[in-house]
Scaffold this motif. Structure first.
Motif, PDB file in Angstrom:
ATOM      1  N   SER A  71       0.691  -1.555  -0.467  1.00  0.00           N
ATOM      2  CA  SER A  71      -0.435   0.009  -0.040  1.00  0.00           C
ATOM      3  C   SER A  71       1.009   0.956  -0.190  1.00  0.00           C
ATOM      4  O   SER A  71       0.635   2.436   0.139  1.00  0.00           O
ATOM      5  N   GLY A  72       1.889   1.119  -0.031  1.00  0.00           N
ATOM      6  CA  GLY A  72       3.038   2.364   0.093  1.00  0.00           C
ATOM      7  C   GLY A  72       3.594   3.038   1.150  1.00  0.00           C
ATOM      8  O   GLY A  72       3.685   3.894   1.124  1.00  0.00           O
ATOM      9  N   ARG A  92       3.130   7.733  -5.585  1.00  0.00           N
ATOM     10  CA  ARG A  92       2.088   7.050  -4.337  1.00  0.00           C
ATOM     11  C   ARG A  92       0.505   7.933  -4.860  1.00  0.00           C
ATOM     12  O   ARG A  92      -0.357   6.967  -4.391  1.00  0.00           O
ATOM     13  N   LYS A  93       1.019   8.595  -4.901  1.00  0.00           N
ATOM     14  CA  LYS A  93      -0.637   9.410  -5.175  1.00  0.00           C
ATOM     15  C   LYS A  93      -1.219   9.170  -5.979  1.00  0.00           C
ATOM     16  O   LYS A  93      -2.751   8.538  -5.262  1.00  0.00           O
ATOM     17  N   VAL A  96      -2.680   5.535  -4.828  1.00  0.00           N
ATOM     18  CA  VAL A  96      -3.464   5.533  -3.349  1.00  0.00           C
ATOM     19  C   VAL A  96      -4.984   6.314  -3.953  1.00  0.00           C
ATOM     20  O   VAL A  96      -6.206   5.084  -3.069  1.00  0.00           O
ATOM     21  N   GLN A  97      -4.850   6.620  -4.403  1.00  0.00           N
ATOM     22  CA  GLN A  97      -5.827   7.081  -4.675  1.00  0.00           C
ATOM     23  C   GLN A  97      -7.330   6.415  -5.765  1.00  0.00           C
ATOM     24  O   GLN A  97      -8.088   6.219  -5.573  1.00  0.00           O
ATOM     25  N   LEU A  99      -7.124   2.798  -3.721  1.00  0.00           N
ATOM     26  CA  LEU A  99      -6.245   1.830  -3.107  1.00  0.00           C
ATOM     27  C   LEU A  99      -7.463   2.733  -1.480  1.00  0.00           C
ATOM     28  O   LEU A  99      -7.671   3.375  -1.079  1.00  0.00           O
ATOM     29  N   VAL A 101      -7.765   1.680   2.295  1.00  0.00           N
ATOM     30  CA  VAL A 101      -7.418   0.359   3.588  1.00  0.00           C
ATOM     31  C   VAL A 101      -7.926   0.599   4.470  1.00  0.00           C
ATOM     32  O   VAL A 101      -8.292   1.456   5.463  1.00  0.00           O
ATOM     33  N   TYR A 126     -10.291  12.930  -1.690  1.00  0.00           N
ATOM     34  CA  TYR A 126     -10.055  12.402  -2.500  1.00  0.00           C
ATOM     35  C   TYR A 126     -10.640  12.635  -3.925  1.00  0.00           C
ATOM     36  O   TYR A 126     -11.474  11.915  -4.593  1.00  0.00           O
TER      37      TYR A 126
END
Lengths: 324, 271
Positions: A71-72, A92-93, A96-97, A99, A101, A126
């Protein structure tokens, strides 16, 4: 293309080697010896779109470390994780957009405020379209009944309610991949049921790929088609649950109670226990079915009662964990 | 670019709203700080007043000038408390794995670290700062002009950035030491002793260090000495107000790069 690709993933931690007592402490100051812990060693696997995968292993096996690299959160020592083809450290950005968790042991909700405020903040973070946001909340309400608790301050929620809140928070931006780290930990039966139902439904309705770590075998049994087992940072099993059961425990035990102490043998089953009027047979599932075996035995001798024992998922996992 | 600014602006507003709501949840907390913080600084200023009454000046600074210096210092301190106080608690964030959440959201991590929660309690520091500053302005009959208003704004931005950068640099060491240190107490001590009094009362060696190595001199002493026209030692620069702004931006950039490097050493927390 696979949604998640884990390639030669390695994570080492350096920890200071600690000597014993005062003498050791002084020595540590001078020598500063480092010990390398190999938390994850050369992990490789792929996960396809729409799969629900259980990622399991004993405590300290490297599960959380791997999930955190996927998940970075953690930077791998070497190797890489690609999510939808993108590197979770370098992009990363973007990654995760897409993703979601959830960590069972901690919450991303604002403790002091009503649950809805946390959702509003996430909507802006988001950049979720207002209409989409309301639609998602509607779906979440259908599955988890979130509207009942949306105006309650998070600190007043029960663990089960908080967990529902966290699941909704993770799904608001419609991620295609959902990581769940021990989502049912500490929950009661109803709580577990709600969470499992939720996972199944979003997987079906939205096609979300779900990766969950858990120690709860019920989660695995009810949700997961596929198991990935790691131990000591190494992948030791990867495949469907049924296949694993067939491979690790390809046999069943048939326990027969007779009317007296006489007992018979059978060519396809091993009589491994015989005392008084009880006989225990172990047979391979591929050789003969239980019904056939019972029938053939009863043709020779009268049977009073039978029980069939099969390795439980607990047994399977325990055996897998101890396999080298 | 415009879209990104709009995104961050929107989230900042939302965070601000949540910070206000959170603060309002605990009004007693706010009242407690509202009593204790101003008292702390007003007593600090009373000490200066006592020294000046006994000795006339401190390093050539008169009573009104000292009030001016002290007031602006407390204001930039208060601003740094509102925006950058998280730096004091970096150790906690590192050890408890609190960066996990920031790393999982599609925004800059440093932005999230500082601006997820605004410390509105910092406003309680602003009050004594403004009081002492206004008092100083009256004492020295400070003449206001558009240029001077801009200069003071630039000075405050620069000073707040320098303070924030130093909190950030000290805090970032937690990524390497992996220990929960509360950096608050000693950074505050350092800043109190160096920004609220004229730097020239210290030996030149100390002045040199506080000008170039740790740029605390720029937080208040150099720009304010220029503004009120007092002697400011041999390390002072011309146009110190604007240099302050530059030093602020620069130190903050350095701090941000250091933070970025530290973050790659982040190990999260067990489970």
């Amino acid at each position: 293309m696979a949604v998640i690709q884990v390639e030669h993933l390695v994570k080492d931690y350096k920890i200071a080697k600690k000597g014993k007592g005062l003498k050791g402490a002084v020595k540590n100051l001078i020598t500063n010896e480092k010990q390398v812990i190999h938390a994850v060693r050369d992990l490789n696997f792929e996960i396809e779109k729409g799969e629900i995968v259980a990622f399991i292993g004993p405590n300290g096996a490297g599960k959380s470390t791997t999930v955190k690299m996927m998940s970075g959160i953690l930077t791998p020592t070497s190797g890489q994780v690609l999510i939808n083809g993108k590197n979770s450290q370098k992009n990363r950005k973007e990654v995760v957009q897409d993703l979601g968790v959830v960590f069972g042991q901690r919450s991303q909700l604002n403790w002091d405020l009503r649950l809805g405020e946390s959702f509003e903040l996430l909507r802006h973070i988001y950049q979720i379209d207002k209409k989409q946001y309301e639609e998602n909340l509607e779906i979440m309400n259908d599955i988890l009944g979130i509207n009942e608790i949306i105006n309650t301050p998070v600190r007043q929620l029960s663990l089960g309610q908080r967990m529902r809140g966290d699941l909704v928070a993770a799904m608001l931006h419609s991620p295609s991949v959902l990581f769940l780290d021990e989502p049912t930990i500490g929950l009661d039966v109803d709580g577990k049921y709600a969470i499992r139902k939720f996972i199944k439904e979003i997987n079906q309705v939205k096609g979300t790929t779900v990766i969950l770590t858990t120690h709860d075998l019920g989660d695995i049994q009810e949700l997961c088609e596929r198991l990935i087992i790691i131990n000591h940072g190494v992948l030791i099993e990867d495949g469907p649950l049924n296949e694993l059961i067939d491979r690790i425990a390809p046999y069943k035990n048939l326990i027969v109670e007779f009317y007296d102490e006489t007992c018979v043998k059978h060519p396809k089953a091993e009589l491994f226990f015989h005392e008084e009027n009880i006989g225990k047979y172990r047979f391979m599932k591929k050789d003969i079915t239980a019904a056939q075996l019972i029938q053939e035995i009863s043709e020779q001798i009268a049977i009073k009662d039978v029980t069939i024992e099969e390795a439980t998922i607990d047994d399977i996992i325990r055996i897998a964990y101890h396999k080298e | 670019m415009f879209k990104t600014i709009k995104h961050y602006g929107r989230v900042t507003l939302e965070n601000l709203k949540m910070s206000i709501l959170t603060t309002l949840e605990y009004p007693a907390n706010m009242i407690g700080w509202l009593l204790s913080n101003p008292i702390q600084f007003l007593i600090g200023f009373a000490t200066i007043q006592f020294v000046v009454a006994e000795f006339g000046t401190i390093a050539g600074w008169g009573y009104g000038q000292l009030a001016f210096l002290y007031g602006l210092s407390v204001i930039s301190h208060a601003l740094s408390m509102i925006f950058f106080v998280q730096g004091w608690f970096m150790g906690f964030y590192v050890i408890e794995g609190e960066f996990d959440r920031y790393l999982l959201r599609p925004m800059n991590v440093l932005y999230q670290f500082f601006f997820t929660g605004f410390n509105l309690i910092g406003i309680t520091d602003l009050i004594p700062g403004i009081c002492v500053f206004v008092y100083g302005c009256i004492q020295i009959e400070f003449e206001w002009s558009v240029y001077r208003v801009l200069a003071i704004l630039a000075l405050l931005i620069g000073a707040t950035l320098i303070r924030g950068a130093i909190y950030l640099i000290i805090g970032t060491t937690s990524f390497f030491t992996k220990s929960v240190n509360d950096f608050g107490a000693y950074t505050q001590e350092l800043f109190d002793k160096t920004t609220m009094y004229p730097l020239t009362m210290y030996p030149e060696g100390v002045q040199l260090v506080l000008t170039y190595l740790i740029p605390i001199g720029w937080v208040s002493f150099y720009p304010i000495s220029e503004l009120v026209g007092v002697a400011n030692g041999r390390f002072a620069w011309q146009g110190a107000i604007w240099v302050t702004l530059g030093v602020g931006v620069l130190t903050f950039l350095v701090a941000a790069l250091f933070f970025r490097w530290g973050l790659t050493k982040y190990e999260s927390a067990g489970n």
